[in-house]
Design an enzyme around this catalytic site. Structure first.
Site, PDB file in Angstrom:
ATOM      1  N   SER A  11       0.807  -1.221   0.000  1.00 23.39           N
ATOM      2  CA  SER A  11       0.000   0.000   0.000  1.00 23.39           C
ATOM      3  C   SER A  11       0.841   1.272   0.000  1.00 23.39           C
ATOM      4  O   SER A  11       0.344   2.329  -0.363  1.00 23.39           O
ATOM      5  CB  SER A  11      -0.968   0.011   1.189  1.00 23.39           C
ATOM      6  OG  SER A  11      -0.254  -0.039   2.401  1.00 23.39           O
ATOM      7  N   HIS A  31       9.716  -1.413   2.273  1.00 27.57           N
ATOM      8  CA  HIS A  31       9.843  -1.513   3.727  1.00 27.57           C
ATOM      9  C   HIS A  31       9.751  -2.975   4.118  1.00 27.57           C
ATOM     10  O   HIS A  31       9.040  -3.755   3.483  1.00 27.57           O
ATOM     11  CB  HIS A  31       8.755  -0.702   4.437  1.00 27.57           C
ATOM     12  CG  HIS A  31       7.388  -0.881   3.855  1.00 27.57           C
ATOM     13  ND1 HIS A  31       7.000  -0.271   2.675  1.00 27.57           N
ATOM     14  CD2 HIS A  31       6.341  -1.627   4.250  1.00 27.57           C
ATOM     15  CE1 HIS A  31       5.761  -0.624   2.399  1.00 27.57           C
ATOM     16  NE2 HIS A  31       5.330  -1.454   3.337  1.00 27.57           N
TER      17      HIS A  31
END
Ligand code: DGP
Length: 115
Positions: A96, A101
């Site tokens: 999203s 990450h």
């Protein structure tokens, strides 16, 4: 024209608050705003890599650094019984935020296979 900063670049630059647990010259780590486990921390490179499948050969050392930091943070968080690292890529992967990450999840037994 400058590319707008991602939300994670703003967190790394302290323009948006986050509960930081680690920072160094290459990355930051902070608690996820929508935790999916008792411990849910994101390890994020300061330099933008959009998603893991688009990483370049020149990103290799940085990618390794993120994993090493994830292990250090897991120890620091007391996850001696285990933990899981996740990197979501693209819509089917559940991505999203388009800034690579590593999710560090722990603090409970995690099911497998993942949903
Ligand atoms: P992914 O779906 O893999 O792209 O994960 C994005 C994660 O980022 C998601 O678990 C929620 C988290 N997140 C999004 N915005 C913020 C924010 O502003 N602060 C923090 N701490 N986490 C955020």
């Amino acid at each position: 024209m400058n590319t707008p900063k991602t939300i994670f670049q703003k967190i790394a630059d302290k323009e948006i608050p986050a509960k930081l647990v680690h920072e160094d010259a290459l990355c930051v780590a902070f608690h996820d705003v929508a935790p999916q486990a008792p411990i849910h921390i994101l390890i994020v490179p300061r330099q933008l890599i959009v998603r893991v499948g688009e990483a370049q050969a020149s990103d290799q050392a940085l990618l390794g650094h993120l994993l090493r930091v994830a292990g250090q943070v897991a120890r620091q968080q007391g996850l001696a019984k285990g933990f899981r690292l996740v990197i979501n890529h693209g819509p089917d992967g559940g991505e999203s935020v388009p800034h690579l990450h590593v999710h560090l999840l722990g603090g409970r037994a995690l099911g497998w296979p993942p949903g």
